[in-house]
Design a protein around this motif. Structure first.
Motif, mmCIF file in Angstrom:
data_model
loop_
_atom_site.group_PDB
_atom_site.id
_atom_site.type_symbol
_atom_site.label_atom_id
_atom_site.label_comp_id
_atom_site.label_asym_id
_atom_site.label_seq_id
_atom_site.Cartn_x
_atom_site.Cartn_y
_atom_site.Cartn_z
ATOM 1 N N UNK A 163 0.840 -1.209 0.000
ATOM 2 C CA UNK A 163 0.000 0.000 0.000
ATOM 3 C C UNK A 163 0.867 1.248 0.000
ATOM 4 N N UNK A 164 1.930 1.213 0.799
ATOM 5 C CA UNK A 164 2.832 2.368 0.902
ATOM 6 C C UNK A 164 3.509 2.655 -0.437
ATOM 7 N N UNK A 165 4.012 1.605 -1.071
ATOM 8 C CA UNK A 165 4.686 1.768 -2.373
ATOM 9 C C UNK A 165 3.709 2.290 -3.427
ATOM 10 N N UNK A 166 2.507 1.737 -3.432
ATOM 11 C CA UNK A 166 1.502 2.189 -4.398
ATOM 12 C C UNK A 166 1.165 3.659 -4.175
ATOM 13 N N UNK A 167 0.996 4.056 -2.907
ATOM 14 C CA UNK A 167 0.673 5.446 -2.583
ATOM 15 C C UNK A 167 1.816 6.371 -2.987
ATOM 16 N N UNK A 168 3.054 5.932 -2.735
ATOM 17 C CA UNK A 168 4.226 6.746 -3.102
ATOM 18 C C UNK A 168 4.308 6.953 -4.605
ATOM 19 N N UNK A 169 4.120 5.861 -5.349
ATOM 20 C CA UNK A 169 4.187 5.950 -6.812
ATOM 21 C C UNK A 169 3.093 6.877 -7.340
ATOM 22 N N UNK A 170 1.896 6.776 -6.771
ATOM 23 C CA UNK A 170 0.789 7.622 -7.202
ATOM 24 C C UNK A 170 1.072 9.097 -6.908
ATOM 25 N N UNK A 171 1.535 9.380 -5.696
ATOM 26 C CA UNK A 171 1.826 10.764 -5.301
ATOM 27 C C UNK A 171 2.971 11.336 -6.126
ATOM 28 N N UNK A 172 4.019 10.526 -6.315
ATOM 29 C CA UNK A 172 5.169 10.983 -7.115
ATOM 30 C C UNK A 172 4.744 11.224 -8.556
ATOM 31 N N UNK A 173 3.882 10.355 -9.092
ATOM 32 C CA UNK A 173 3.386 10.542 -10.451
ATOM 33 C C UNK A 173 2.634 11.848 -10.620
ATOM 34 N N UNK A 174 1.771 12.146 -9.646
ATOM 35 C CA UNK A 174 1.024 13.416 -9.676
ATOM 36 C C UNK A 174 1.972 14.600 -9.549
ATOM 37 N N UNK A 175 2.958 14.470 -8.649
ATOM 38 C CA UNK A 175 3.929 15.548 -8.439
ATOM 39 C C UNK A 175 4.739 15.833 -9.703
ATOM 40 N N UNK A 176 5.208 14.767 -10.343
ATOM 41 C CA UNK A 176 5.983 14.918 -11.581
ATOM 42 C C UNK A 176 5.126 15.538 -12.677
ATOM 43 N N UNK A 177 3.865 15.110 -12.757
ATOM 44 C CA UNK A 177 2.950 15.662 -13.766
ATOM 45 C C UNK A 177 2.732 17.158 -13.548
ATOM 46 N N UNK A 178 2.562 17.574 -12.294
ATOM 47 C CA UNK A 178 2.369 18.994 -11.984
ATOM 48 C C UNK A 178 3.601 19.808 -12.352
ATOM 49 N N UNK A 179 4.779 19.261 -12.058
ATOM 50 C CA UNK A 179 6.006 19.964 -12.426
ATOM 51 C C UNK A 179 6.193 19.991 -13.935
ATOM 52 N N UNK A 180 5.754 18.933 -14.608
ATOM 53 C CA UNK A 180 5.823 18.921 -16.078
ATOM 54 C C UNK A 180 4.957 20.036 -16.652
ATOM 55 N N UNK A 181 3.754 20.213 -16.075
ATOM 56 C CA UNK A 181 2.888 21.310 -16.508
ATOM 57 C C UNK A 181 3.548 22.661 -16.248
ATOM 58 N N UNK A 182 4.208 22.786 -15.100
ATOM 59 C CA UNK A 182 4.888 24.039 -14.762
ATOM 60 C C UNK A 182 6.013 24.323 -15.745
ATOM 61 N N UNK A 183 6.822 23.312 -16.047
ATOM 62 C CA UNK A 183 7.921 23.498 -17.000
ATOM 63 C C UNK A 183 7.397 23.781 -18.405
#
Length: 206
Positions: A163-183
């Motif tokens: 559960x922890x790994x899945x949550x981390x991957x999901x949160x990191x994916x969203x974070x990377x996507x937001x930064x991609x939009x910013x860039x």
């Protein structure tokens, strides 16, 4: 007929009033615009670096770093930080070098090559930052899990780790996507302008 003749005369006057731009004039305009775009890329990267340093300084927590040191993670964190800043400073240097090169370029072919080189450098810079954000977030999550007393006794539980790994991957994916939009917002328009300038230069070079 009289109105038509007057219209023709006005058209001829307007036509003669427009100056015909030479290829050199067009090149100079594109050259100036390209130089300005690369200058803004350099400025934004410097601002981004400054904000990163400031945020790291403001988020400094002695107790947290003591816990990291006690659990043997300080060496990895220092290495990651040093590598990250070294790579970013390298990209800033490349942006500065690209700006100086484009500013002093005096041929269409060379300017086209410099524009392509600058676009590639910016794209590599964006991809590096996105990868580093993902690595840092995953590493930070693992460290936080490891040094938190409340989670140490359940960290070895397989279902919790899944559960922890899945949550981390999901949160990191969203974070990377937001930064991609910013860039994309920060650098996307600048890269598009460079691409348009490149296409205009191709018409001249034909």
């Amino acid at each position: 007929m009289e109105e038509l003749d007057l219209l023709k005369k006005d058209w001829k006057k307007s036509e003669n009033s427009f100056e015909q731009l030479s290829e050199k004039d067009i090149y100079n305009m594109i050259h100036q615009k390209s130089s300005s775009v690369v200058k803004w890329i350099l400025i934004i990267s410097l601002i981004e670096l400054s904000i990163g340093i400031l945020l790291n300084f403001l988020s400094l927590d002695i107790d947290f770093f003591n816990k990291i040191d006690a659990n043997g993670f300080s060496g990895y964190l220092e290495a990651l930080t040093i590598v990250n800043y070294a790579v970013i400073l390298f990209f800033v240097y490349k942006f500065f070098k690209n700006y100086k090169t484009i500013s002093s370029t005096d041929s269409t072919k060379k300017l086209m090559d410099d524009i392509i080189s600058t676009r590639k450098t910016v794209q590599y810079y964006i991809w590096y930052n996105l990868i580093m954000i993902a690595v840092s977030a995953l590493f930070g999550s693992y460290v936080a899990l490891s040094i938190t007393e409340k989670t140490k006794h359940i960290a070895l539980d397989s279902s919790f780790m899944v559960i922890f790994c899945f949550a981390c991957i999901l949160i990191v994916g969203v974070l990377v996507f937001l930064f991609w939009l910013l860039y994309r917002l920060l650098y996307g328009r600048l890269l598009k302008k460079l691409f348009n300038n490149y296409n205009e230069l191709k018409k001249i070079d034909l």
